[in-house]
Design a protein around this motif. Sequence first.
Motif, PDB file in Angstrom:
ATOM      1  N   TYR A  59       0.865  -1.151  -0.420  1.00  0.00           N
ATOM      2  CA  TYR A  59       0.645  -0.112   0.120  1.00  0.00           C
ATOM      3  C   TYR A  59       0.673   1.312   0.089  1.00  0.00           C
ATOM      4  O   TYR A  59       0.748   2.330  -0.462  1.00  0.00           O
ATOM      5  N   GLU A  60       1.765   1.220   1.107  1.00  0.00           N
ATOM      6  CA  GLU A  60       3.006   2.758   0.769  1.00  0.00           C
ATOM      7  C   GLU A  60       3.097   2.318  -1.255  1.00  0.00           C
ATOM      8  O   GLU A  60       3.211   3.407  -1.607  1.00  0.00           O
ATOM      9  N   PHE A  63      -0.469   4.279  -3.063  1.00  0.00           N
ATOM     10  CA  PHE A  63      -0.555   5.449  -2.800  1.00  0.00           C
ATOM     11  C   PHE A  63       0.799   6.553  -3.293  1.00  0.00           C
ATOM     12  O   PHE A  63       0.763   7.248  -3.409  1.00  0.00           O
ATOM     13  N   SER A  64       1.734   5.895  -2.802  1.00  0.00           N
ATOM     14  CA  SER A  64       2.785   6.603  -4.181  1.00  0.00           C
ATOM     15  C   SER A  64       2.955   6.748  -5.340  1.00  0.00           C
ATOM     16  O   SER A  64       4.151   7.718  -5.897  1.00  0.00           O
ATOM     17  N   TYR A  68      -2.158   4.935 -10.106  1.00  0.00           N
ATOM     18  CA  TYR A  68      -2.885   4.863  -8.718  1.00  0.00           C
ATOM     19  C   TYR A  68      -3.995   5.756  -8.183  1.00  0.00           C
ATOM     20  O   TYR A  68      -5.184   5.376  -8.327  1.00  0.00           O
ATOM     21  N   VAL A  69      -3.204   6.599  -7.513  1.00  0.00           N
ATOM     22  CA  VAL A  69      -4.131   8.032  -7.269  1.00  0.00           C
ATOM     23  C   VAL A  69      -5.232   8.936  -8.628  1.00  0.00           C
ATOM     24  O   VAL A  69      -6.277   8.687  -8.404  1.00  0.00           O
ATOM     25  N   ILE A  72      -8.183   5.993  -8.387  1.00  0.00           N
ATOM     26  CA  ILE A  72      -9.298   6.112  -7.796  1.00  0.00           C
ATOM     27  C   ILE A  72      -9.970   7.403  -8.775  1.00  0.00           C
ATOM     28  O   ILE A  72     -11.194   7.412  -8.504  1.00  0.00           O
ATOM     29  N   THR A 272      -7.949  -2.121  -2.217  1.00  0.00           N
ATOM     30  CA  THR A 272      -8.813  -1.062  -1.551  1.00  0.00           C
ATOM     31  C   THR A 272     -10.053  -0.711  -2.170  1.00  0.00           C
ATOM     32  O   THR A 272     -10.467   0.040  -1.408  1.00  0.00           O
TER      33      THR A 272
END
Length: 289
Positions: A59-60, A63-64, A68-69, A72, A272
């Motif tokens: 997950y680190e 989210f980096s 991926y961001v 979302i 997620t």
Amino acid sequence: MAVGSLVARSTAAAAGILSPRSRNLPGLLFSLPLLALFACFVVYPLFFVATRIFDRYTYEVLFSDPVYVQTIVNTIVYVGVAVNVKLFLALLLSAVLDSDGKATRFLSAIFLLPWAIPVLPGILSVRWMMSSQWGILNLISEDLGLGTHHWLASRWTAIGAIILFHIWKYLPFWTIIFLSARRGIPRQLYEAAYIDGAGPFQAFRYISLPMLGGIYLICTLLSMVFTMGDFTNVQLMTGGGPGDSTHVLATLAYRYTFRVGKIDWGMGVFATALPVTLLFIFVLIKKIR
């Protein structure tokens, strides 16, 4: 010898001679092949996924990752716009198709065609229409003096194309659901409302909308669950491109797992989305009860 023993036990169990444990033994032995298959194809994959999705490092990394961001955001836009616009149009169209007449029956048959067409030919047709070289959309745009556009080469126009195809493809299905629900509303309610001077808008607001509220909410939850897991439409329309800018969660998990070779990241992407999906399913079950 063993088969004869089992047959003898079954016969004795049928006669009520054996204890409950002895009566259950033949059934358990006959179920062993099915239990073995269940363990191989259900239990082991779930255990394998569980060992991967609880890795904090996964997950680190996710989210980096700006992709991926961005994914979302794409998924929220895709699910939010496609589901709400599709169901609102389906509710309106079900009112049109609810009236009797030859023209309405003919339009109903035409209207169901997108649902009957397989996904692949439908997407190929849309891609051809949006082609920057010979697509009909650019021909119309040139005639209007707006020039040509690379519709699928830009993030937001490509996402818009995916949303429009989703609405075009699945609008007939949900319209049929609402139409069936409308046919279950007693006609006497409308007749009484019209006698009291109500117009079509008042009949819709005070009769149709309350009577269809429950089925509308259930359809919304179901459609959200289906759309959040949608892979085919996005993969065939854009493949996540251009430059990984139109991925949704399902296509990004596929990319991580099969193209990048990081199965942990792919499982993390699905993990997620799991709380949101389970929340929709929980609310759906509560409403159905």
